[in-house]
Design an enzyme around this catalytic site. Structure first.
Site, PDB file in Angstrom:
ATOM      1  N   ALA A 106       0.899  -1.116  -0.156  1.00  0.00           N
ATOM      2  CA  ALA A 106      -0.161  -0.054   0.040  1.00  0.00           C
ATOM      3  C   ALA A 106       0.842   1.249  -0.058  1.00  0.00           C
ATOM      4  O   ALA A 106       2.012   1.214   0.613  1.00  0.00           O
ATOM      5  CB  ALA A 106      -0.973  -0.033   1.223  1.00  0.00           C
ATOM      6  N   PRO A 107       0.666   2.410  -0.765  1.00  0.00           N
ATOM      7  CA  PRO A 107      -0.886   2.500  -1.531  1.00  0.00           C
ATOM      8  C   PRO A 107      -0.857   1.745  -2.854  1.00  0.00           C
ATOM      9  O   PRO A 107      -1.835   1.759  -3.416  1.00  0.00           O
ATOM     10  CB  PRO A 107      -0.998   3.847  -1.551  1.00  0.00           C
ATOM     11  CG  PRO A 107       0.334   4.448  -1.368  1.00  0.00           C
ATOM     12  CD  PRO A 107       1.161   3.828  -0.710  1.00  0.00           C
ATOM     13  N   GLY A 108       0.202   1.226  -3.261  1.00  0.00           N
ATOM     14  CA  GLY A 108      -0.059   0.393  -4.340  1.00  0.00           C
ATOM     15  C   GLY A 108       0.704   1.087  -5.729  1.00  0.00           C
ATOM     16  O   GLY A 108       0.478   0.573  -6.954  1.00  0.00           O
ATOM     17  N   ASN A 109       1.482   2.144  -5.613  1.00  0.00           N
ATOM     18  CA  ASN A 109       2.135   2.595  -6.615  1.00  0.00           C
ATOM     19  C   ASN A 109       3.136   1.554  -7.458  1.00  0.00           C
ATOM     20  O   ASN A 109       3.166   1.465  -8.643  1.00  0.00           O
ATOM     21  CB  ASN A 109       2.926   3.818  -6.430  1.00  0.00           C
ATOM     22  CG  ASN A 109       2.142   5.070  -6.046  1.00  0.00           C
ATOM     23  OD1 ASN A 109       0.905   5.072  -6.433  1.00  0.00           O
ATOM     24  ND2 ASN A 109       2.455   5.853  -5.115  1.00  0.00           N
ATOM     25  N   LYS A 110       3.902   1.170  -6.709  1.00  0.00           N
ATOM     26  CA  LYS A 110       4.628   0.131  -7.269  1.00  0.00           C
ATOM     27  C   LYS A 110       4.067  -1.333  -7.811  1.00  0.00           C
ATOM     28  O   LYS A 110       4.542  -1.943  -8.739  1.00  0.00           O
ATOM     29  CB  LYS A 110       5.972  -0.183  -6.297  1.00  0.00           C
ATOM     30  CG  LYS A 110       6.816   0.863  -6.005  1.00  0.00           C
ATOM     31  CD  LYS A 110       8.036   0.649  -4.884  1.00  0.00           C
ATOM     32  CE  LYS A 110       8.435   2.038  -4.592  1.00  0.00           C
ATOM     33  NZ  LYS A 110       7.680   2.815  -3.588  1.00  0.00           N
ATOM     34  N   ARG A 133      -4.765   0.764   5.144  1.00  0.00           N
ATOM     35  CA  ARG A 133      -3.893   0.816   3.910  1.00  0.00           C
ATOM     36  C   ARG A 133      -4.245  -0.333   2.926  1.00  0.00           C
ATOM     37  O   ARG A 133      -4.105   0.157   1.742  1.00  0.00           O
ATOM     38  CB  ARG A 133      -2.444   0.701   4.489  1.00  0.00           C
ATOM     39  CG  ARG A 133      -1.999   2.059   5.388  1.00  0.00           C
ATOM     40  CD  ARG A 133      -0.569   2.053   5.623  1.00  0.00           C
ATOM     41  NE  ARG A 133       0.421   2.019   4.544  1.00  0.00           N
ATOM     42  CZ  ARG A 133       0.800   3.348   4.059  1.00  0.00           C
ATOM     43  NH1 ARG A 133       0.436   4.347   4.501  1.00  0.00           N
ATOM     44  NH2 ARG A 133       1.711   3.201   3.070  1.00  0.00           N
ATOM     45  N   ASP A 175       9.649  -2.964  -0.297  1.00  0.00           N
ATOM     46  CA  ASP A 175       9.559  -1.642   0.173  1.00  0.00           C
ATOM     47  C   ASP A 175       9.079  -1.154   1.323  1.00  0.00           C
ATOM     48  O   ASP A 175       8.105  -0.590   1.361  1.00  0.00           O
ATOM     49  CB  ASP A 175       8.879  -1.025  -1.373  1.00  0.00           C
ATOM     50  CG  ASP A 175       8.902   0.523  -1.203  1.00  0.00           C
ATOM     51  OD1 ASP A 175      10.100   0.975  -1.223  1.00  0.00           O
ATOM     52  OD2 ASP A 175       7.867   1.274  -1.363  1.00  0.00           O
ATOM     53  N   CYS A 233      12.745   5.001   0.889  1.00  0.00           N
ATOM     54  CA  CYS A 233      13.039   6.255   0.700  1.00  0.00           C
ATOM     55  C   CYS A 233      13.531   7.316   1.867  1.00  0.00           C
ATOM     56  O   CYS A 233      13.134   8.212   2.549  1.00  0.00           O
ATOM     57  CB  CYS A 233      11.182   7.039   0.366  1.00  0.00           C
ATOM     58  SG  CYS A 233      10.258   6.672   1.784  1.00  0.00           S
TER      59      CYS A 233
HETATM   60  N1  SAM Z   1       5.448   0.254  -2.108  1.00  0.00           N
HETATM   61  C1  SAM Z   1       4.166   0.940  -1.697  1.00  0.00           C
HETATM   62  C2  SAM Z   1       3.990   2.143  -2.874  1.00  0.00           C
HETATM   63  O1  SAM Z   1       4.990   2.215  -3.692  1.00  0.00           O
HETATM   64  O2  SAM Z   1       2.862   2.533  -2.872  1.00  0.00           O
HETATM   65  C3  SAM Z   1       4.845   1.616  -0.418  1.00  0.00           C
HETATM   66  C4  SAM Z   1       5.099   0.782   0.545  1.00  0.00           C
HETATM   67  S1  SAM Z   1       5.157   1.744   2.324  1.00  0.00           S
HETATM   68  C5  SAM Z   1       6.961   2.310   2.286  1.00  0.00           C
HETATM   69  C6  SAM Z   1       5.398   0.345   3.360  1.00  0.00           C
HETATM   70  C7  SAM Z   1       4.179  -0.327   3.371  1.00  0.00           C
HETATM   71  O3  SAM Z   1       4.416  -1.921   3.784  1.00  0.00           O
HETATM   72  C8  SAM Z   1       3.007   0.350   4.395  1.00  0.00           C
HETATM   73  O4  SAM Z   1       1.790   0.314   3.869  1.00  0.00           O
HETATM   74  C9  SAM Z   1       2.892  -0.701   5.472  1.00  0.00           C
HETATM   75  O5  SAM Z   1       1.892  -0.854   6.514  1.00  0.00           O
HETATM   76  C10 SAM Z   1       3.492  -2.324   4.897  1.00  0.00           C
HETATM   77  N2  SAM Z   1       4.198  -3.220   5.605  1.00  0.00           N
HETATM   78  C11 SAM Z   1       4.865  -3.075   6.879  1.00  0.00           C
HETATM   79  N3  SAM Z   1       5.415  -4.288   7.482  1.00  0.00           N
HETATM   80  C12 SAM Z   1       4.801  -5.001   6.797  1.00  0.00           C
HETATM   81  C13 SAM Z   1       4.827  -6.526   6.750  1.00  0.00           C
HETATM   82  N4  SAM Z   1       5.399  -7.246   7.508  1.00  0.00           N
HETATM   83  N5  SAM Z   1       4.098  -7.280   5.858  1.00  0.00           N
HETATM   84  C14 SAM Z   1       3.180  -6.478   5.024  1.00  0.00           C
HETATM   85  N6  SAM Z   1       3.120  -5.376   4.860  1.00  0.00           N
HETATM   86  C15 SAM Z   1       4.008  -4.537   5.629  1.00  0.00           C
END
Ligand code: SAM
Length: 318
Positions: A106-110, A133, A175, A233
Site C-alpha cells: 500500500a498504497p500500491g504505486n509500485k 492501507r 519496499d 525512501c
Molecule cells: N510500495 C508502496 C508503494 O509504492 O505504493 C509503499 C510501501 S510503504 C513504504 C510500506 C508499506 O508496507 C506500508 O503500507 C506498511 O503498512 C506495509 N508493511 C510494513 N510491514 C509489513 C509487513 N511485515 N507485511 C506486509 N506489509 C507491511
C-alpha cells in the site's frame, strides 16, 4: 503549495499506466489540453518524457492533476521518479505462468507499476499488513485495472515460503516501512511512504533497520526466488547500505547463494550510486542506486537488488 524549497526542483511526475494507455496517446491528450512538449521547467504548462523511466512524463512542479480525467480514470499514476526505479530494476517476467510478490504494497504505486510491466499476465501477490492501507491498495488496484494482482491482507513475515500459492515466486519487491527521511515535503503530493515524521533517534532507526533486514532474510527463504529488490525512501546508510551489508552476510544469503546484481543490471545509466565507504567491499556500492532529495529531480531514495547465483556444478563435484 510547497513545504520545502527543494520541492521546486522536483518535477511533477505522471506515470502512464500502460495497462490502459500508452505514452503517445497521453502526450497527444496533454497537448490537446494546452500543455507544451518543451520540458517541465520551461513554463507552467511545459512537460516532457523522462530520460530514465519509460512511460514517465514530467510536468512543472506545481501542476495539479486531481481533477484531470486521465488521473481520475487511472490512466496516469502520480508517482515520484525514484519510486519507479524498484519495479524497473526488479524487471518481473510477463508470462502467463509468472509468480511475483510485492511484500509491502500500500498504497500500491509500485504494485500497479509491476502489474503493468507484467503486461497484466501471471500472478502478482500484493501483501499489506495494515487493514486501512489495504483498503487504499484495493481501491488503487481497481482504479488502475490491475487484473493480475491478488491483494492479501497479511504480514509478509508470517507467510510460509513453502505455501503452494507463493512457493513459485521468482521475483520479490520489498519496499518496507522506513524513516521516510528522503521525502521532500510537498504538502499536496501523494507520497507512498507510511512514515509519520516521527523524531529520528538512533534507536528508532536501529529498530527500522532490524525490521528491514528481517524482511529481506524472509524473502530469501522463498524456494524459487531469483531476484529481490529492496528499496527505501530514506537517506540514512543505517537503513540502506548497512541493511544490505548485513543481508549479504546472513545465513539466508550464504546458504541460498545471494549476491548483489551487477551494476549493468541495476539501471546503469543512473549516475548516483551507493556510498562506497558504507560497504565492506567499496566497489559493490556501484550495484546500488541512491537519489539525493532535490538534487536529482527526485525525492531521496535507495534501491538494491539481490540475485541468486546458480551453483557451480564443477564445485559440487570436488
Ligand atoms: N510500495 C508502496 C508503494 O509504492 O505504493 C509503499 C510501501 S510503504 C513504504 C510500506 C508499506 O508496507 C506500508 O503500507 C506498511 O503498512 C506495509 N508493511 C510494513 N510491514 C509489513 C509487513 N511485515 N507485511 C506486509 N506489509 C507491511
Amino acid at each position: 503549495v510547497s513545504g520545502d524549497p527543494r520541492a521546486e526542483q522536483i518535477p511533477r511526475y505522471a506515470r502512464v499506466n500502460t495497462l490502459l494507455w500508452n505514452s503517445s496517446d497521453a502526450i497527444e491528450y496533454f497537448v490537446a489540453r494546452g500543455f507544451v512538449l518543451s520540458g517541465p521547467f520551461e513554463s507552467d504548462t511545459g512537460f516532457g518524457r523522462d530520460a530514465h523511466v519509460p512511460n514517465l512524463l514530467q510536468f512543472a512542479p506545481r501542476t495539479l492533476f486531481h481533477e484531470d480525467d486521465a488521473y481520475l480514470s487511472g490512466k496516469i499514476i502520480l508517482q515520484d521518479k525514484a519510486s519507479c526505479f524498484p519495479a524497473i530494476v526488479l524487471n518481473p517476467p510477463s508470462t502467463e505462468t509468472a509468480t511475483v510478490i510485492d511484500a509491502t504494497s500500500a498504497p500500491g504505486n509500485k504494485t500497479s507499476h509491476l502489474s503493468a510491466l507484467m503486461g497484466g499476465k501471471g500472478t502478482l501477490y500484493a501483501f499489506e499488513r495494515d487493514f486501512k492501507r489495504f483498503s487504499t491498495l484495493k481501491h488503487m488496484l481497481s482504479s488502475a485495472r490491475c487484473q493480475n494482482v491478488q491483494p492479501v491482507n497479511a504480514d509478509f513475515l508470517t507467510v510460509d515460503p513453502s505455501d503452494t500459492r507463493f512457493a513459485g515466486a521468482t521475483h520479490i519487491l520489498l519496499d518496507p516501512s522506513c524513516s521516510g527521511s528522503g521525502i521532500v515535503n510537498r504538502l499536496d503530493y501523494l507520497v507512498d511512504t507510511d512514515s509519520e515524521n516521527e523524531v529520528e533517534t538512533n534507536d528508532r532507526l536501529n529498530k527500522l533497520a532490524a525490521f528491514q533486514l528481517s524482511m529481506i532474510k524472509h524473502a530469501m527463504k522463498f524456494p524459487a526466488v531469483q531476484r529481490i529488490v529492496y528499496s527505501t525512501c530514506s537517506i540514512h546508510a543505517l537503513e540502506n547500505e548497512h541493511v544490505v551489508k548485513e543481508a549479504l552476510a546472513s545465513d539466508e544469503a550464504v546458504s541460498n547463494n545471494f549476491q548483489l546484481a551487477p551494476k549493468e543490471d541495476v539501471l546503469p545509466t543512473w549516475p548516483r550510486r551507493g556510498l562506497p565507504s558504507e560497504m565492506n567491499a567499496p566497489e559493490s556500492a556501484e550495484s546500488l542506486i541512491r537519489c539525493s532529495p532535490g538534487e536529482d529531480g527526485t525525492n531521496g531514495f535507495f534501491v538494491s537488488c539481490f540475485v541468486k547465483r546458480t551453483k557451480d556444478p564443477m564445485k559440487k563435484r570436488k
